[in-house]
Write an enzyme that holds these catalytic residues in place. Structure first.
Site, PDB file in Angstrom:
ATOM      1  N   PHE A 173      -3.004  -8.205   3.562  1.00  0.00           N
ATOM      2  CA  PHE A 173      -1.611  -7.886   3.877  1.00  0.00           C
ATOM      3  C   PHE A 173      -1.143  -6.569   3.264  1.00  0.00           C
ATOM      4  O   PHE A 173       0.002  -6.448   2.831  1.00  0.00           O
ATOM      5  CB  PHE A 173      -0.702  -9.038   3.432  1.00  0.00           C
ATOM      6  CG  PHE A 173      -1.311 -10.382   3.652  1.00  0.00           C
ATOM      7  CD1 PHE A 173      -1.429 -10.881   4.941  1.00  0.00           C
ATOM      8  CD2 PHE A 173      -1.819 -11.128   2.607  1.00  0.00           C
ATOM      9  CE1 PHE A 173      -2.027 -12.115   5.167  1.00  0.00           C
ATOM     10  CE2 PHE A 173      -2.418 -12.350   2.826  1.00  0.00           C
ATOM     11  CZ  PHE A 173      -2.521 -12.849   4.103  1.00  0.00           C
ATOM     12  N   CYS A 174      -2.040  -5.591   3.229  1.00  0.00           N
ATOM     13  CA  CYS A 174      -1.709  -4.270   2.675  1.00  0.00           C
ATOM     14  C   CYS A 174      -1.181  -4.401   1.245  1.00  0.00           C
ATOM     15  O   CYS A 174      -0.250  -3.696   0.849  1.00  0.00           O
ATOM     16  CB  CYS A 174      -0.691  -3.544   3.556  1.00  0.00           C
ATOM     17  SG  CYS A 174      -1.288  -3.164   5.216  1.00  0.00           S
ATOM     18  N   ASN A 175      -1.756  -5.309   0.480  1.00  0.00           N
ATOM     19  CA  ASN A 175      -1.340  -5.524  -0.910  1.00  0.00           C
ATOM     20  C   ASN A 175      -2.572  -5.900  -1.716  1.00  0.00           C
ATOM     21  O   ASN A 175      -2.750  -7.060  -2.117  1.00  0.00           O
ATOM     22  CB  ASN A 175      -0.278  -6.618  -0.984  1.00  0.00           C
ATOM     23  CG  ASN A 175       0.399  -6.680  -2.342  1.00  0.00           C
ATOM     24  OD1 ASN A 175      -0.183  -6.321  -3.360  1.00  0.00           O
ATOM     25  ND2 ASN A 175       1.636  -7.137  -2.370  1.00  0.00           N
ATOM     26  N   THR A 209       0.821  -1.218   0.000  1.00  0.00           N
ATOM     27  CA  THR A 209       0.000   0.000   0.000  1.00  0.00           C
ATOM     28  C   THR A 209       0.850   1.260   0.000  1.00  0.00           C
ATOM     29  O   THR A 209       0.516   2.255  -0.661  1.00  0.00           O
ATOM     30  CB  THR A 209      -0.918   0.006   1.237  1.00  0.00           C
ATOM     31  OG1 THR A 209      -1.743  -1.146   1.224  1.00  0.00           O
ATOM     32  CG2 THR A 209      -1.788   1.257   1.273  1.00  0.00           C
TER      33      THR A 209
END
Length: 791
Positions: free
Chosen positions: A423-425, A153
């Site tokens: 997972f911030c992706n 992110t």
């Protein structure tokens, strides 16, 4: 086990057999250094714990913290911006650490500079704000900001800075970058051309995929381009995930910008990162704001400012976190002493990942259907293409995905620490899970946001499960995780107990036997789920401590979703009879996460059932404990004596202790605590019960009680016009199914759905517990409840 029926006591892949079948030499451990001894000496706090979230944060060894603390106790470190003796010591030590960092990445101060930041995210933000972007004009199309969609992110967020300058931002899919035409030996574009920036991760934090480091030189030289536009290309290599277990040689792969976070490598300190800047690029960076220590000279009354010469001094605004920087020295020392270097860590962690991947992908249901769906761009063939990360979702026998939140809760009962979500992706999550942009937006409209527990929407997963290995991970960790998956999913259809083992029984050989270990098996527990209804003495009579949490008590089977019973059928059951299962008792939970207290009649207070969930156990930091952190909470058995106005608390091996039901208004000191995300007014129940709890758990604990005059708003589910009971088992698992409740006093005759539970969970749930733990704000002064299972 690939295909066919899984044998009774499903076999784990023997590690010796796995090594023999490998096409390349595999390294486990660190040569003469004993991994088992290392774990016991440096990571004793992991006893009974399977920690598999090293991609989130690895763990620091005890000797690193001891050495750092000793350093602080023996030396005086002052502000490095001063000129006294202690300040010079700090300055010189920090500069030594800079050299140590550059040496770790096989480069020198002649080629790279180290700018300390608050983490890799702050380093990325620094690049976004300082990069010499060129806006589009009559003679130029301006700069391009290109980034791989499989990016964190914090990388994607850089586009907001670029877009503010009217810079074109281009997301690049991994498959498009791999297919990009490799041109001839082109030369660098002339300086007059607009600068472009391409960002990509050395290792995907979602799947562990490792992207070619050769892209750096190819993009810089114009031989491989994210987009075909004229200009000069610079490369930012997001190395935060990669360098946690691998060596990065910047003398070979000379990226222009390299952001890192040190807790990914050492575990401590947190909140400290760095941006490694190639010195040939440093003069191009722009600086607007200037903070303390960055100015060579400036005037307060005039727009006059001269920055310091070195790039680090120009961009490190204010006083750096110098004590944390000094801690890095001890981190490098410990890592080298314990492992012999990053190359050894790479081989060790990859061996564990490859073994786990091989065993996990081979697990099959009796029908031959896979137990998990793994999201990967590689076959785990080598550490050059794959890091020690495995991303997957668990499937039921029909191939439906089981929500990651359920898997996470089950793993917690086994004391296995993993990570779930996206997972911030988001880019990688969309690509691997098949989520379109419209679906992501639809999930947001349905209430799902990043980091919550909404794991399935319309049967579609919103995220997945990730495990990752670190340098102190062991074969026992890997096999305990595999045992957990087998115990959770490969149950027998004939109702036999789930396979259960402890970490020490997971088939992991002793280090001296690692080469010759035979087949590792999962033994079945001889006991079956309890058939008797729970009693007031507690719901789980013998839940073990965290040391042997894995597989010690029977656990509920996992279901892919909930089955809703039509309201017409529910009504028919009530008209025709109560059905085969009837529970006529009510269970209170005086102390949050502790055992139940059974009653048949009970008064109501202004907060619901009197004294229900009024107390909670907190740790030395005042944080409320749950069975996730402390499974032995369910061995605490509270009994309430309304006549004597005391709560008697019992536990095996402890003398009973009494606690007053109400606080002494004169001596009670009210403080605020947090439970289930709500702030509540509480008071401490005294040193006597605190000492009792501390002895039982072996660590400092206290008992606190919600103040009787404090009103907490309950979170309600379902029909907003009816206060719901929130059902939860004593083991910490949400029960899901259809239960109907009706009060026998006060004229309440209409059935109401209280909770949801699938039919195949009913037998286990009814024998373990159907508890009632939230306010039933009904008008009668007393409630006698009946719960009926609707088939």
């Amino acid at each position: 086990m690939a295909g066919g029926a899984a044998p009774r006591g499903a076999e784990l892949l023997a590690f010796a057999r796995f090594r023999e079948s490998s096409k390349q030499p595999l390294a486990y451990g660190y040569g003469a250094r004993s991994l088992r001894e290392l774990r016991q000496r440096e990571f004793g706090r992991l006893a009974g714990t399977v920690y598999l979230d090293h991609a989130g944060a690895t763990l620091f060894p005890q000797s690193q913290l001891t050495s750092f603390t000793k350093d602080l106790m023996e030396n005086v470190y002052g502000n490095p911006h001063s000129q006294n003796i202690s300040s010079r010591l700090t300055h010189d030590t920090v500069e030594h650490v800079r050299y140590r960092i550059l040496a770790h990445f096989h480069t020198s101060p002649e080629d790279y500079s180290v700018i300390f930041t608050a983490g890799s995210t702050a380093a990325l933000k620094l690049v976004a704000e300082a990069f010499p972007w060129v806006s589009p004009g009559p003679e130029s199309g301006g700069s391009r900001f290109c980034y791989l969609t499989d990016s964190h992110t914090s990388v994607v967020g850089m586009r907001k800075v670029a877009m503010a300058l009217n810079v074109t931002c281009v997301p690049v899919r991994p498959e498009d970058m791999r297919r990009a035409e490799t041109r001839g030996s082109g030369a660098r574009a002339p300086d007059g051309q607009p600068p472009h920036l391409f960002c990509y991760p050395a290792q995907s934090n979602f799947s562990g995929t490792r992207y070619p480091l050769s892209w750096i030189a190819e993009v810089q030289a114009g031989r491989r381009g994210p987009v075909a536009v004229p200009g000069r290309w610079f490369v930012l290599l997001d190395a935060a995930s990669y360098v946690s277990t691998s060596a990065l040689d910047l003398s070979v792969h000379q990226a222009d910008f390299v952001p890192i976070s040190f807790y990914k490598i050492f575990g401590f300190p947190t909140g400290l990162g760095a941006l490694l800047v190639n010195n040939r690029v440093a003069p191009l960076l722009r600086k607007t704001y200037f903070g303390g220590g960055t100015a060579a000279a400036y005037l307060a009354g005039d727009d006059f400012y001269i920055p310091r010469r070195s790039v680090a001094e120009r961009f490190e605004d204010g006083t750096i976190s110098f004590l944390d920087v000094i801690a890095l020295k001890h981190g490098f020392d410990a890592l080298e002493r314990l492992t012999g270097g990053m190359e050894n860590i790479t081989l060790h962690t990859f061996t564990l990942a490859q073994y786990t991947y091989t065993a996990l992908s081979a697990l099959r249901y009796p029908s031959g259907a896979p137990v998990v769906r793994i999201y990967s761009d590689s076959e785990f063939s080598s550490p050059e293409v794959q890091g020690p990360v495995i991303n997957f979702n668990v499937l039921d026998p029909s191939g439906n995905i089981i929500g990651y939140s359920q898997v996470d809760k089950m793993a917690s009962l086994y004391n296995i620490h993993l990570r779930t979500g996206c997972f911030c992706n988001t880019g990688a999550c969309q690509r691997h899970l098949g989520l379109s942009d419209e679906m992501v937006k639809k999930h947001l409209e349905a209430g799902h946001v990043c980091g919550d527990n909404v794991d399935l929407i319309d049967g579609q997963p919103t995220g997945s499960v990730r495990i990752s290995f670190g340098y102190m991970s062991t074969l026992e960790d890997a096999q305990a995780f595999l045992t957990f998956i087998i115990a959770m999913q490969l149950h027998q259809s004939d109702g036999q107990p789930l396979p259960q083992t402890t970490p020490g029984e997971a088939g992991a050989p002793a280090e001296s036997e690692a080469q010759d270990a035979g087949p590792a098996t999962v033994d079945r527990c001889s006991s079956s789920p309890q058939e008797d209804a729970p009693t007031a003495s507690g719901v789980c009579n013998d839940l073990p401590s965290a040391v042997d949490t894995v597989g010690s008590c029977p656990l509920p089977l996992m279901a892919a979703g909930t089955q809703q019973v039509p309201s017409e059928k529910a009504a028919g059951v009530l008209d025709g009879g109560l059905g085969p299962h009837v529970i006529t008792n009510l269970y209170l939970y005086p102390i949050k996460s502790c055992a139940a207290f059974e009653v048949t009649k009970w008064p109501l207070g202004n907060q619901g059932l009197l004294y229900d969930r009024s107390w909670m156990v907190v740790n030395h930091n005042g944080v409320c404990l749950s069975q996730k952190q402390e499974p032995r909470l369910c061995l605490i058995q509270p009994f309430i004596d309304l006549q004597q106005k005391v709560m008697v608390i019992k536990a095996k091996g402890m003398e009973p202790i009494e606690v007053p039901l109400e606080e002494n208004g004169e001596r009670a000191q009210i403080c605020q605590s947090k439970v289930c995300a709500d702030r509540v007014n509480t008071y401490n129940c005294g040193e006597k019960i605190s000492s009792w709890l501390s002895r039982f758990f072996g660590r400092p604990c206290q008992l606190i009680k919600q103040s009787s005059d404090f009103q907490r708003s309950a979170k309600r589910r379902g029909d907003r016009n009816f206060p719901l009971a929130y059902s939860k088992s004593a083991r910490g698992m949400d029960l899901q199914g259809d239960l109907l409740m009706r009060g026998k006093q006060g004229g309440l005759q209409d059935p109401r759905v209280v909770s949801r539970m699938t039919p195949r969970r009913w037998r286990w749930a009814s024998s373990q517990l159907l508890c009632h733990r939230q306010a039933l704000c009904l008008s009668p002064p007393c409630l006698e409840a009946q719960f009926h299972w609707v088939t």
